[in-house]
Scaffold this motif. Structure first.
Motif, short mmCIF file in Angstrom:
data_model
loop_
_atom_site.label_atom_id
_atom_site.label_comp_id
_atom_site.label_asym_id
_atom_site.label_seq_id
_atom_site.Cartn_x
_atom_site.Cartn_y
_atom_site.Cartn_z
N UNK A 1 0.84 -1.22 -0.16
CA UNK A 1 0.10 0.04 -0.15
C UNK A 1 0.94 1.25 -0.23
N UNK A 2 1.64 1.33 0.39
CA UNK A 2 2.91 2.18 0.40
C UNK A 2 4.94 2.03 -0.09
N UNK A 3 4.98 3.07 -0.02
CA UNK A 3 6.37 2.84 -0.20
C UNK A 3 7.03 2.08 -1.25
N UNK A 4 8.25 0.84 -1.26
CA UNK A 4 8.66 0.43 -2.48
C UNK A 4 7.28 -1.16 -2.88
N UNK A 5 6.97 -0.73 -2.07
CA UNK A 5 5.32 -2.11 -1.96
C UNK A 5 4.95 -1.27 -3.75
N UNK A 6 4.41 -0.49 -3.37
CA UNK A 6 3.24 -0.12 -4.36
C UNK A 6 4.04 0.70 -5.50
N UNK A 7 4.90 1.15 -5.37
CA UNK A 7 6.20 1.46 -6.83
C UNK A 7 6.13 -0.16 -7.40
N UNK A 8 6.35 -0.94 -6.56
CA UNK A 8 6.32 -2.20 -7.11
C UNK A 8 5.26 -2.90 -8.06
N UNK A 9 4.03 -2.24 -7.65
CA UNK A 9 2.47 -2.88 -8.16
C UNK A 9 2.46 -1.61 -9.03
N UNK A 10 3.17 -0.82 -8.93
CA UNK A 10 2.47 0.38 -10.32
C UNK A 10 3.08 -0.41 -12.04
N UNK A 11 4.38 -0.29 -11.04
CA UNK A 11 5.54 -0.73 -12.20
C UNK A 11 5.23 -2.22 -13.18
N UNK A 12 5.08 -2.83 -11.83
CA UNK A 12 3.89 -4.34 -12.65
C UNK A 12 3.03 -4.86 -13.25
N UNK A 13 1.97 -3.93 -12.79
CA UNK A 13 1.01 -3.47 -13.53
C UNK A 13 0.94 -2.75 -14.63
N UNK A 14 1.33 -1.82 -14.77
CA UNK A 14 1.98 -0.60 -16.25
C UNK A 14 3.17 -1.85 -16.75
N UNK A 15 3.46 -2.56 -16.39
CA UNK A 15 3.39 -4.44 -17.44
C UNK A 15 2.88 -4.98 -18.13
N UNK A 16 1.81 -4.97 -17.78
CA UNK A 16 0.40 -6.38 -18.08
C UNK A 16 0.29 -7.29 -16.81
N UNK A 17 1.12 -7.41 -15.59
CA UNK A 17 0.89 -8.41 -15.07
C UNK A 17 -0.55 -8.43 -14.35
N UNK A 18 -0.88 -9.08 -13.48
CA UNK A 18 -1.64 -9.07 -12.96
C UNK A 18 -1.04 -9.41 -11.35
N UNK A 19 -1.92 -7.96 -10.25
CA UNK A 19 -1.20 -7.96 -8.70
C UNK A 19 -1.63 -7.92 -7.83
N UNK A 20 -1.76 -9.08 -6.82
CA UNK A 20 -2.40 -9.11 -5.70
C UNK A 20 -1.79 -8.48 -4.73
N UNK A 21 -2.33 -7.15 -3.63
CA UNK A 21 -1.00 -6.93 -2.91
C UNK A 21 -1.69 -6.82 -1.49
N UNK A 22 -0.98 -7.34 -0.63
CA UNK A 22 -1.70 -6.65 0.81
C UNK A 22 -1.28 -6.26 1.33
N UNK A 23 -2.04 -5.38 2.85
CA UNK A 23 -1.13 -4.41 3.42
C UNK A 23 -2.63 -4.49 4.91
N UNK A 24 -1.71 -3.54 6.40
CA UNK A 24 -2.46 -4.14 6.59
C UNK A 24 -3.74 -2.37 6.94
N UNK A 25 -2.99 -1.28 5.95
CA UNK A 25 -4.15 -0.01 6.08
C UNK A 25 -4.51 -0.34 4.47
N UNK A 26 -5.90 -0.23 4.85
CA UNK A 26 -7.60 -1.19 4.50
C UNK A 26 -7.74 0.54 3.38
N UNK A 27 -7.73 1.59 4.40
CA UNK A 27 -8.44 2.72 2.86
C UNK A 27 -6.84 3.00 2.20
#
Length: 365
Positions: free
Chosen positions: A41-67
């Motif tokens: 949901x933040x930091x490196x994790x969110x940056x990874x999700x954005x990068x890989x989703x932008x190149x067509x991957x399916x990304x499922x990410x978890x975090x304790x911060x629901x909002x």
């Protein structure tokens, strides 16, 4: 073109040869893969999700911060046009919560499996181990080791689940250094997020350093056996990176030496994730500087006017970590050389910037 050098591969550890980072990779190789990220949901994790989703991957990410997690998923779907970006609430310190994340990832995967697991979730905060006790009382209170719970126990849970689910990836084959990442079917990859604290002690942060040393030990152990299940294991160890997690006192402590950039960490993680030929390797990511090995093989800072490409990534433990201490020393010596070259003016500028950041005046770079 090979992704690695022609050095002989170790016979006791099933891994690819030392990386040749001058050889390009294609981030589009992640297209069609399913990637699970903890702490997304933040930091490196969110940056990874954005990068890989932008190149067509399916990304499922978890975090304790629901909002925040829900918002990040919606934003990335909108930015990339990729609807296969999903947030699942997850407390990595809770076993069943992580089980639920993995089960949901399998359900949401277009091919019913998981290709890459990224054990990213981690925290850094004031360390009670450094100043543990009020000496006026008869005995200290039992401490709560939150950093160890998240950074170690959570990563152990993630690793255990990865070893269960990755081999059950439909259509996947054993990973080898000879695979073709452009055409490789389902991948089996576990990526750890360590730290420079995995390699060296961090003053005033013994609990954080202990947890990140443990992650490094976990990586080194797993890479020796994971090949039996066709799983490749890699690790990225960021140096001090310019993020909101970086406190003002640390910015002052390393003033003049430079900070790493999030985009360089993302690039290193993307190389590992996209290129199925890389097994059992690890890198440190720091400030982008111009370095060149001397006659003894130690990295030397050449100055900003040198006619070579700057680098932010170093593989510091090729050949089963024989040269880890020497390599870390080389990086530290290089950063010290930068501080000396920049002089008091560079140090003062960084200190002022760190103080401004600490009082909320620092903007995004």
């Amino acid at each position: 073109m090979a992704a690695v050098s022609n050095d002989k591969r170790p016979v006791d550890i099933h891994q690819s040869p030392p990386l040749d980072l001058s050889i390009p990779y294609n981030p589009a190789w992640v297209k069609g893969r399913t990637i699970l990220v903890t702490g997304g949901a933040g930091g490196f994790g969110a940056a990874f999700v954005r990068k890989w989703a932008g190149h067509g991957a399916t990304v499922i990410f978890g975090d304790i911060n629901t909002e925040q997690g829900d918002q990040v998923a919606r934003d990335i779907q909108k930015e990339t046009g990729n609807k296969n970006v999903h947030f699942v609430h997850c407390d990595v310190t809770d076993w069943q919560s992580q089980v639920n994340l993995f089960k949901e990832a399998v359900k949401l995967s277009p091919h019913g499996g998981i290709d890459t697991v990224v054990a990213n979730a981690g925290i850094a905060k004031a360390d009670i181990l450094q100043f543990p006790c009020d000496l006026s009382v008869a005995e200290p209170k039992q401490p709560k080791w939150q950093m160890l719970d998240v950074n170690l126990t959570g990563v152990m849970y993630t690793s255990h689940l990865a070893m269960f689910y990755l081999p059950r990836n439909p259509g996947s084959k054993n990973c080898t250094p000879d695979s073709d990442p452009a055409t490789a079917p389902r991948d089996r990859h576990l990526l750890f997020l360590g730290s420079v604290a995995s390699l060296a002690g961090v003053p005033l942060s013994p609990q954080y350093a202990a947890s990140k040393h443990a992650v490094l030990g976990l990586f080194r152990s797993l890479r020796g056996t994971s090949f039996a299940q066709g799983i490749r294991v890699n690790i990225v160890c960021p140096y001090y990176i310019d993020t909101p997690m970086m406190p003002a006192f640390l910015r002052i402590a390393i003033a003049g030496g430079g900070l790493g950039k999030v985009e360089d960490v993302v690039d290193a993680a993307t190389r590992f994730t996209a290129d199925s030929r890389i097994l059992g390797r690890g890198v440190v990511v720091g400030p982008k500087i111009k370095l060149k090995p001397d006659d003894n093989g130690e990295l030397k800072y050449l100055g900003e006017d040198a006619d070579i490409q700057p680098s932010a990534v170093w593989e510091v433990y090729a050949d089963d970590f024989q040269y880890t201490d020497a390599s870390v020393r080389a990086i530290v010596n290089s950063l010290n050389a930068i501080q000396k070259a920049q002089g008091w003016i560079g140090w003062a500028k960084d200190c002022l910037a760190a103080l401004a950041y600490g009082v909320g005046l620092g903007g995004k770079k």
